[in-house]
Design a protein around this motif. Structure first.
Motif, mmCIF file in Angstrom:
data_model
loop_
_atom_site.group_PDB
_atom_site.id
_atom_site.type_symbol
_atom_site.label_atom_id
_atom_site.label_comp_id
_atom_site.label_asym_id
_atom_site.label_seq_id
_atom_site.Cartn_x
_atom_site.Cartn_y
_atom_site.Cartn_z
ATOM 1 N N LEU A 160 -45.305 16.645 -13.509
ATOM 2 C CA LEU A 160 -46.882 17.095 -13.233
ATOM 3 C C LEU A 160 -46.967 18.345 -12.927
ATOM 4 O O LEU A 160 -47.933 19.094 -13.443
ATOM 5 N N ARG A 161 -45.829 19.011 -12.388
ATOM 6 C CA ARG A 161 -45.724 20.585 -12.059
ATOM 7 C C ARG A 161 -45.900 21.401 -13.501
ATOM 8 O O ARG A 161 -46.646 22.394 -13.439
ATOM 9 N N TYR A 162 -44.974 20.990 -14.424
ATOM 10 C CA TYR A 162 -44.886 21.701 -15.634
ATOM 11 C C TYR A 162 -46.153 21.536 -16.528
ATOM 12 O O TYR A 162 -46.859 22.469 -17.232
ATOM 13 N N GLN A 163 -46.711 20.422 -16.393
ATOM 14 C CA GLN A 163 -47.926 20.154 -17.034
ATOM 15 C C GLN A 163 -49.051 21.017 -16.452
ATOM 16 O O GLN A 163 -49.841 21.544 -17.098
ATOM 17 N N THR A 164 -49.153 21.120 -14.997
ATOM 18 C CA THR A 164 -50.055 21.764 -14.425
ATOM 19 C C THR A 164 -49.690 23.331 -14.886
ATOM 20 O O THR A 164 -50.867 24.212 -15.097
ATOM 21 N N SER A 165 -48.713 23.906 -14.796
ATOM 22 C CA SER A 165 -48.508 25.079 -15.153
ATOM 23 C C SER A 165 -48.654 25.422 -16.553
ATOM 24 O O SER A 165 -49.166 26.465 -16.786
ATOM 25 N N ILE A 166 -48.485 24.459 -17.583
ATOM 26 C CA ILE A 166 -48.986 24.612 -18.932
ATOM 27 C C ILE A 166 -50.623 24.850 -18.916
ATOM 28 O O ILE A 166 -51.118 25.656 -19.746
ATOM 29 N N ASP A 167 -51.086 24.169 -18.115
ATOM 30 C CA ASP A 167 -52.714 24.090 -18.080
ATOM 31 C C ASP A 167 -53.193 25.463 -17.372
ATOM 32 O O ASP A 167 -54.283 25.996 -17.671
ATOM 33 N N ASN A 168 -52.295 26.136 -16.570
ATOM 34 C CA ASN A 168 -52.769 27.412 -15.877
ATOM 35 C C ASN A 168 -51.646 28.497 -16.247
ATOM 36 O O ASN A 168 -50.872 29.060 -15.201
ATOM 37 N N GLN A 169 -51.295 28.777 -17.370
ATOM 38 C CA GLN A 169 -50.500 29.861 -17.906
ATOM 39 C C GLN A 169 -50.824 31.250 -17.386
ATOM 40 O O GLN A 169 -49.595 31.845 -17.009
ATOM 41 N N GLN A 170 -51.873 31.685 -17.218
ATOM 42 C CA GLN A 170 -52.079 32.609 -16.580
ATOM 43 C C GLN A 170 -51.599 33.157 -15.284
ATOM 44 O O GLN A 170 -51.694 34.437 -14.825
ATOM 45 N N TYR A 171 -51.428 32.417 -14.624
ATOM 46 C CA TYR A 171 -50.959 32.312 -12.954
ATOM 47 C C TYR A 171 -49.456 32.269 -13.304
ATOM 48 O O TYR A 171 -48.864 32.307 -11.907
ATOM 49 N N LYS A 172 -48.647 32.021 -14.153
ATOM 50 C CA LYS A 172 -47.104 32.048 -14.099
ATOM 51 C C LYS A 172 -46.770 33.417 -13.867
ATOM 52 O O LYS A 172 -47.426 34.582 -14.181
ATOM 53 N N LEU A 173 -45.725 33.582 -12.889
ATOM 54 C CA LEU A 173 -44.972 34.835 -12.591
ATOM 55 C C LEU A 173 -44.809 35.615 -13.705
ATOM 56 O O LEU A 173 -44.965 37.006 -13.561
ATOM 57 N N PHE A 174 -44.313 35.083 -14.838
ATOM 58 C CA PHE A 174 -44.191 35.746 -15.918
ATOM 59 C C PHE A 174 -45.204 36.792 -16.271
ATOM 60 O O PHE A 174 -45.137 37.823 -16.979
ATOM 61 N N ASN A 175 -46.483 36.043 -16.362
ATOM 62 C CA ASN A 175 -47.575 36.811 -16.736
ATOM 63 C C ASN A 175 -48.193 37.571 -15.579
ATOM 64 O O ASN A 175 -49.044 38.360 -15.865
#
Length: 740
Positions: A192-207
């Motif tokens: 669920l977390r990875y899926q949520t992250s995929i849906d909100n890629q702009q909030y990844k620390l990398f970005n």
């Protein structure tokens, strides 16, 4: 009335006995020569035996010469054999020494072969292990290390062992199921977390962080660096993170934080959330499957559980074995390398020993060839020496058997004489032939003496005949047979002369037989067209004495000019002829009346086609005979004058009177006057046809047919004189007037 002696020209003067006696003498001479000639095969055998005797006259000297030369050869070869045997023993000793050296070399080779066999067995074992290990390694990627493969196998082994425990222990199954459910829950949260992250890629620390900051942060913990707070960081959070990463010092391979070296992470090495999601989902599926398998265990039957446990046990065992192979892989490779190196060393040593043995064997082979040649030479000498000894023994026996000396021979040496078995057999055969030939010649001479071809004397018929007597007898016999052809020629000349002596007589006999045949043909020509009573045709056949016929028939086969004697058949016919016509065995006259024995007739009758050869009635035969007499007497008449001959018919009264109706006029026409006598009373018909009948019984006597009675008396004839006939008068005229 005076009578003249009849002149006889049909006579043959032939001294048959003298001819036969001379023929017998010639036949005896011929038989003797033929007898001698019949013995020609015996003579030829005797000649062959005599030639063999002469050919083998030196047989005794030849055998003694052979024995003398044989003794010299035996003495020489005995010395030669000793020398060659010593040389053979020397070569044999060298070969034994070389064989011992080869044996030592072979022993070393055997020891090396034993070591090599052990190493080859070890090599095979190691190679088998490495091949099995390689099969396991080939199941993985080439980039994966042995340690990784071993770890994978151990993990697989742990799984299988755990699964086996689950199969065997209910409590462990329940505990494991509980743990799996927890892990599944955790994994679902990660999903669920990875899926949520995929849906909100702009909030990844990398970005949200600077790349340099993020790389330092990732070097500390990649998972934290890949986190997604699902919100925008506040500036203070960014500053704190940046301040923390500033504590890290960059170096060639990465970063260092308070002395701890951290590996740098490049951007292309980072995993995306999607990859992480996929891994989580894979783990989730595995855990769910494991959970389902545990749940399924409880649902399995006892038989299925036993089967599954057996499979797991086998798999665990195999996995352990493969782990052992993998763990020993490096060690086995090293050990195999060492074994191969040792085998190479052994192979080099083996090659050197092989070369050494080959060199030794070559020398041995050369020596063995020398030994074989020498042995063959010794063997040949020994065999030849033994043969010579055998020949010597045989020759000695032959010499003794023929009473000849066995040593101190008085013959000349012959250095070119071949001392072979063939020569010995030839000399032995020559001796045998000489003895046999001498016996055959002696017996042959004796046989010719018994056959009276040779004359006997006091010496020739002994059991042992001297050589000069044999030679003289053979010379006589040879001369006889060499002149045999000349004797036959003389005999053939005598045969020709003998046949010439009877040539004219033979021709006379043949001519007389031909005259009889021609006379028979002339009679039959005269008979042609003659009819007698019911006979329309008559043929006469003059009977000739059979012995005369046989003799003339045999004469036809006699060649009076040949050089062969007269045939036995001719002589037998001649003897039979002589016994018939010359019974006294002396020369005598042969007349035609002795040859011709009678006449036979064959007739054809009216109304019949064929000839009849059977005998006719007496009257018919008489009429035919009268016609024959008429023909014969008619040949005596002179055709220019009339001649009357009396013709006497005996026993005329017994003939059928009707026969005279033809006979009397026919005979009268032919110039004959018929007289007939009969012991029976004549009938008036007969008397009438003849005309006159005289009775001859006026003076009776007790011996009417006795030779002493020379006269007879008759009275006047009985006649018929009614008118008188010409026939009656002719009959009376024939006898004249009766004288009372």
């Amino acid at each position: 009335m005076s009578h003249r002696k009849k002149e006889r020209k049909d006579t043959l003067n032939f001294d048959i006995d003298a001819f036969i006696e001379h023929n017998n003498n010639l036949s005896r001479s011929e038989r003797l020569l033929k007898h001698i000639y019949s013995l020609k095969p015996n003579y030829d055998k005797l000649v062959a035996s005599y030639e063999s005797l002469i050919l083998n006259k030196s047989a005794e000297d030849d055998l003694m010469q052979y024995a003398m030369m044989l003794q010299d050869r035996i003495s020489k070869e005995h010395v030669d054999l000793g020398i060659e045997e010593t040389l053979r023993q020397s070569i044999d000793g060298r070969i034994k020494t070389l064989d011992h050296d080869i044996f030592q070399t072979q022993k070393q080779q055997q020891e090396l072969n034993g070591s090599r066999d052990q190493l080859e067995r070890l090599q095979k074992q190691l190679d088998d292990k490495l091949q099995k290990t390689q099969l396991v390694i080939n199941q993985y990627n080439e980039s994966e290390t042995i340690e990784f493969i071993i770890a994978g196998h151990r993990e697989h082994l742990a799984d299988k062992q755990q699964e086996l425990e689950f199969k065997q222990d209910v409590q462990k199954r329940q505990d494991e199921l509980l743990n799996l459910n927890k892990e599944i829950t955790k994994l679902k949260e990660q999903e669920l977390r990875y899926q949520t992250s995929i849906d909100n890629q702009q909030y990844k620390l990398f970005n949200q962080l600077a790349e340099s900051v993020w790389l330092k942060f990732a070097a500390i913990n990649i998972d934290v660096a890949e986190a997604n707070p699902n919100r925008e960081l506040i500036p203070s959070e960014v500053e704190k993170i940046t301040a923390f990463t500033d504590l890290m010092v960059s170096h060639q391979d990465g970063f260092a934080l308070f002395g701890v070296k951290l590996n740098a992470i490049t951007v292309d090495q980072r995993e995306s959330d999607q990859i992480r999601l996929n891994k989580v989902r894979e783990q989730l599926q595995i855990k769910q499957r494991q959970a389902n398998n545990i749940i399924a265990i409880d649902k399995e039957s006892r038989i299925e559980q036993i089967r599954t446990i057996s499979t797991l046990t086998t798999e665990i065992k195999r996995t352990k074995a493969e782990i052992e192979l993998l763990m020993a892989f490096t060690s086995c490779r090293q050990q195999l390398k060492e074994v191969c190196s040792e085998l190479e060393i052994l192979e080099n040593k083996q090659q050197k020993l092989i070369q050494q043995q080959q060199s030794q064997q070559q020398v041995v082979n050369e020596e063995k060839q020398k030994l074989a040649l020498q042995q063959e030479k010794v063997t040949q000498l020994t065999m030849h020496f033994s043969q010579l000894k055998e020949y010597q023994s045989s020759a000695h026996s032959l010499l003794e058997a023929h009473n000849l000396p066995t040593k101190d021979f008085s013959v000349m040496p012959n250095l070119t004489l071949a001392l072979t078995e063939e020569v010995l057999l030839k000399y032995s055969d020559n001796l045998r032939k000489k003895a046999a030939s001498r016996t055959a010649v002696t017996e042959g001479i004796h046989d010719f003496v018994r056959e009276q071809v040779l004359e006997n004397d006091d010496k020739i018929m002994y059991s042992f005949v001297a050589d000069d007597v044999l030679a003289h007898a053979f010379g006589q016999l040879q001369s006889r047979y060499q002149g045999l052809d000349d004797e036959f020629d003389i005999l053939r000349k005598h045969f020709i002369e003998h046949k010439h002596s009877i040539h004219s007589i033979i021709n006379e006999l043949k001519n007389n037989r031909e005259m009889v045949r021609q006379f028979e043909q002339s009679i039959n020509r005269a008979f042609s067209g003659v009819s007698i009573n019911d006979l329309i045709q008559v043929e006469a056949s003059i009977k000739v004495e059979p012995r005369f016929n046989d003799l003339v028939a045999e004469i036809e086969h006699l060649d009076a000019h040949s050089d062969q004697k007269a045939s036995e058949q001719f002589i037998e016919r001649l003897k039979a002829f002589s016994q018939k016509f010359f019974p006294d065995g002396k020369a005598a006259l042969l007349t035609m009346e002795q040859i011709v024995s009678g006449v036979a007739y064959r007739v054809k009758k009216q109304g019949k086609n064929g000839w009849e050869n059977k005998s006719q009635s007496t009257s018919t035969i008489m009429l035919i005979n009268l016609k024959l007499v008429e023909i014969l007497l008619g040949r005596l008449r002179n055709s220019a004058c009339t001649t009357h001959f009396p013709l006497i018919i005996d026993e005329g009264a017994s003939v059928d009177s009707s026969q005279f109706d033809w006979l009397l006029p026919n005979l009268k026409q032919a110039g004959f006057r018929v007289l007939s006598a009969s012991t029976n009373s004549a009938s008036s018909e007969i008397i009438f046809k003849f005309g006159q009948h005289f009775r001859l019984d006026a003076m009776r006597t007790a011996t009417p047919y006795h030779p002493a009675r020379t006269i007879a008396f008759t009275g006047m004839p009985d006649c018929f004189y009614s008118k008188g006939s010409l026939l009656d008068r002719e009959q009376l005229d024939m006898f004249g007037e009766a004288d009372e």
